[in-house]
Design a protein around this motif. Structure first.
Motif, short mmCIF file in Angstrom:
data_model
loop_
_atom_site.label_atom_id
_atom_site.label_comp_id
_atom_site.label_asym_id
_atom_site.label_seq_id
_atom_site.Cartn_x
_atom_site.Cartn_y
_atom_site.Cartn_z
N LYS A 70 0.83 -1.21 0.00
CA LYS A 70 0.00 0.00 0.00
C LYS A 70 0.86 1.26 0.00
O LYS A 70 0.58 2.22 -0.72
CB LYS A 70 -0.95 0.01 1.21
CG LYS A 70 -2.10 -0.95 1.11
CD LYS A 70 -2.96 -0.83 2.37
CE LYS A 70 -4.15 -1.74 2.34
NZ LYS A 70 -4.99 -1.59 3.55
N ALA A 71 1.92 1.25 0.79
CA ALA A 71 2.83 2.41 0.86
C ALA A 71 3.55 2.61 -0.48
O ALA A 71 3.73 3.75 -0.93
CB ALA A 71 3.83 2.22 1.99
N ILE A 72 3.94 1.52 -1.12
CA ILE A 72 4.60 1.61 -2.43
C ILE A 72 3.67 2.23 -3.45
O ILE A 72 4.04 3.16 -4.18
CB ILE A 72 5.06 0.20 -2.89
CG1 ILE A 72 6.25 -0.26 -2.05
CG2 ILE A 72 5.39 0.19 -4.38
CD1 ILE A 72 6.59 -1.74 -2.22
N VAL A 73 2.44 1.74 -3.51
CA VAL A 73 1.48 2.27 -4.49
C VAL A 73 1.17 3.73 -4.18
O VAL A 73 1.09 4.56 -5.10
CB VAL A 73 0.21 1.39 -4.54
CG1 VAL A 73 -0.87 2.05 -5.38
CG2 VAL A 73 0.56 0.01 -5.10
N ALA A 74 1.02 4.07 -2.92
CA ALA A 74 0.76 5.47 -2.54
C ALA A 74 1.91 6.37 -2.99
O ALA A 74 1.69 7.48 -3.49
CB ALA A 74 0.53 5.58 -1.05
N ALA A 75 3.14 5.91 -2.81
CA ALA A 75 4.31 6.71 -3.22
C ALA A 75 4.35 6.90 -4.73
O ALA A 75 4.65 7.99 -5.22
CB ALA A 75 5.59 6.04 -2.73
N VAL A 76 4.03 5.85 -5.48
CA VAL A 76 4.01 5.95 -6.94
C VAL A 76 2.90 6.88 -7.39
O VAL A 76 3.10 7.72 -8.29
CB VAL A 76 3.88 4.55 -7.58
CG1 VAL A 76 3.60 4.64 -9.08
CG2 VAL A 76 5.14 3.73 -7.32
N LYS A 77 1.74 6.78 -6.76
CA LYS A 77 0.63 7.69 -7.11
C LYS A 77 0.99 9.14 -6.83
O LYS A 77 0.64 10.03 -7.60
CB LYS A 77 -0.63 7.30 -6.33
CG LYS A 77 -1.25 6.00 -6.81
CD LYS A 77 -2.40 5.57 -5.94
CE LYS A 77 -3.66 6.20 -6.41
NZ LYS A 77 -4.86 5.58 -5.82
N GLU A 78 1.72 9.39 -5.75
CA GLU A 78 2.13 10.75 -5.41
C GLU A 78 3.16 11.28 -6.41
O GLU A 78 3.09 12.42 -6.84
CB GLU A 78 2.70 10.78 -3.99
CG GLU A 78 3.18 12.13 -3.54
CD GLU A 78 2.10 13.19 -3.45
OE1 GLU A 78 2.43 14.38 -3.62
OE2 GLU A 78 0.91 12.86 -3.23
N ARG A 79 4.08 10.43 -6.78
CA ARG A 79 5.16 10.85 -7.69
C ARG A 79 4.66 11.00 -9.13
O ARG A 79 5.13 11.87 -9.86
CB ARG A 79 6.28 9.82 -7.64
CG ARG A 79 7.45 10.19 -8.49
CD ARG A 79 8.64 9.32 -8.24
NE ARG A 79 9.68 9.66 -9.19
CZ ARG A 79 10.59 8.84 -9.62
NH1 ARG A 79 10.64 7.61 -9.15
NH2 ARG A 79 11.49 9.22 -10.50
N PHE A 80 3.74 10.14 -9.54
CA PHE A 80 3.23 10.14 -10.91
C PHE A 80 1.73 10.44 -10.89
O PHE A 80 0.91 9.58 -11.21
CB PHE A 80 3.50 8.81 -11.59
CG PHE A 80 4.95 8.45 -11.67
CD1 PHE A 80 5.75 8.95 -12.70
CD2 PHE A 80 5.55 7.63 -10.73
CE1 PHE A 80 7.09 8.62 -12.79
CE2 PHE A 80 6.90 7.29 -10.80
CZ PHE A 80 7.67 7.80 -11.83
N LYS A 81 1.40 11.63 -10.50
CA LYS A 81 -0.01 12.03 -10.42
C LYS A 81 -0.67 11.93 -11.79
O LYS A 81 -0.07 12.22 -12.80
CB LYS A 81 -0.12 13.46 -9.90
CG LYS A 81 0.27 13.62 -8.45
CD LYS A 81 0.15 15.07 -8.03
CE LYS A 81 0.22 15.29 -6.57
NZ LYS A 81 1.31 15.06 -5.81
N GLY A 82 -1.93 11.50 -11.81
CA GLY A 82 -2.68 11.47 -13.05
C GLY A 82 -2.49 10.22 -13.88
O GLY A 82 -3.05 10.12 -14.97
N GLU A 83 -1.72 9.26 -13.41
CA GLU A 83 -1.51 8.04 -14.19
C GLU A 83 -2.58 6.97 -13.92
O GLU A 83 -2.58 5.94 -14.54
CB GLU A 83 -0.11 7.47 -13.95
CG GLU A 83 1.00 8.34 -14.46
CD GLU A 83 0.94 8.60 -15.96
OE1 GLU A 83 0.36 7.81 -16.70
OE2 GLU A 83 1.49 9.64 -16.38
N GLY A 84 -3.44 7.20 -12.96
CA GLY A 84 -4.55 6.27 -12.72
C GLY A 84 -4.14 4.94 -12.11
O GLY A 84 -4.74 3.93 -12.39
N THR A 85 -3.13 4.94 -11.29
CA THR A 85 -2.66 3.71 -10.65
C THR A 85 -3.66 3.26 -9.59
O THR A 85 -4.02 4.01 -8.70
CB THR A 85 -1.28 3.95 -10.00
OG1 THR A 85 -0.38 4.41 -11.00
CG2 THR A 85 -0.74 2.70 -9.36
N LYS A 86 -4.09 2.01 -9.70
CA LYS A 86 -5.08 1.46 -8.76
C LYS A 86 -4.57 0.16 -8.15
O LYS A 86 -3.94 -0.65 -8.83
CB LYS A 86 -6.41 1.17 -9.47
CG LYS A 86 -7.05 2.37 -10.11
CD LYS A 86 -7.50 3.37 -9.09
CE LYS A 86 -8.18 4.54 -9.77
NZ LYS A 86 -8.42 5.64 -8.89
#
Length: 96
Positions: A70-86
């Protein structure tokens, strides 16, 4: 055991995989490299109209690693905003 399914733009695939391998010991996963479809905000169809595509990563992991994922995905979502990572999580049971 938990089934984790990540659906994201191909542009973040290497980042997600690298972080998983770095922070989740012995992580195992399967990647479906090119998937198309419609998300909440956009289409990813691999066509001239909607050229982007996604990937799907599926991993079965011990419950103790879920918070790290969960922390990994949250970090990726923060770094790459708008990519739609779910990230989707489902309790799983291994059949002997």
């Amino acid at each position: 055991m938990t089934r984790a399914e990540i659906i994201a733009n191909q542009s973040v695939q290497d980042e997600i995989v690298s972080l998983m391998e770095e922070h989740i010991p012995g992580v195992l996963y399967t990647i479906i490299p090119t998937v198309v479809g419609r998300g909440k905000a956009s289409y990813k169809m691999g066509s001239s109209t909607w050229p982007e595509t996604n990937f799907v990563l599926i991993s079965y992991m011990e419950d103790k690693h879920v918070s790290t994922l969960k922390a990994i995905v949250a970090a990726v979502k923060e770094r790459f905003k708008g990519e739609g990572t779910k990230l989707f999580l489902v309790k799983a049971e291994e059949d002997a």
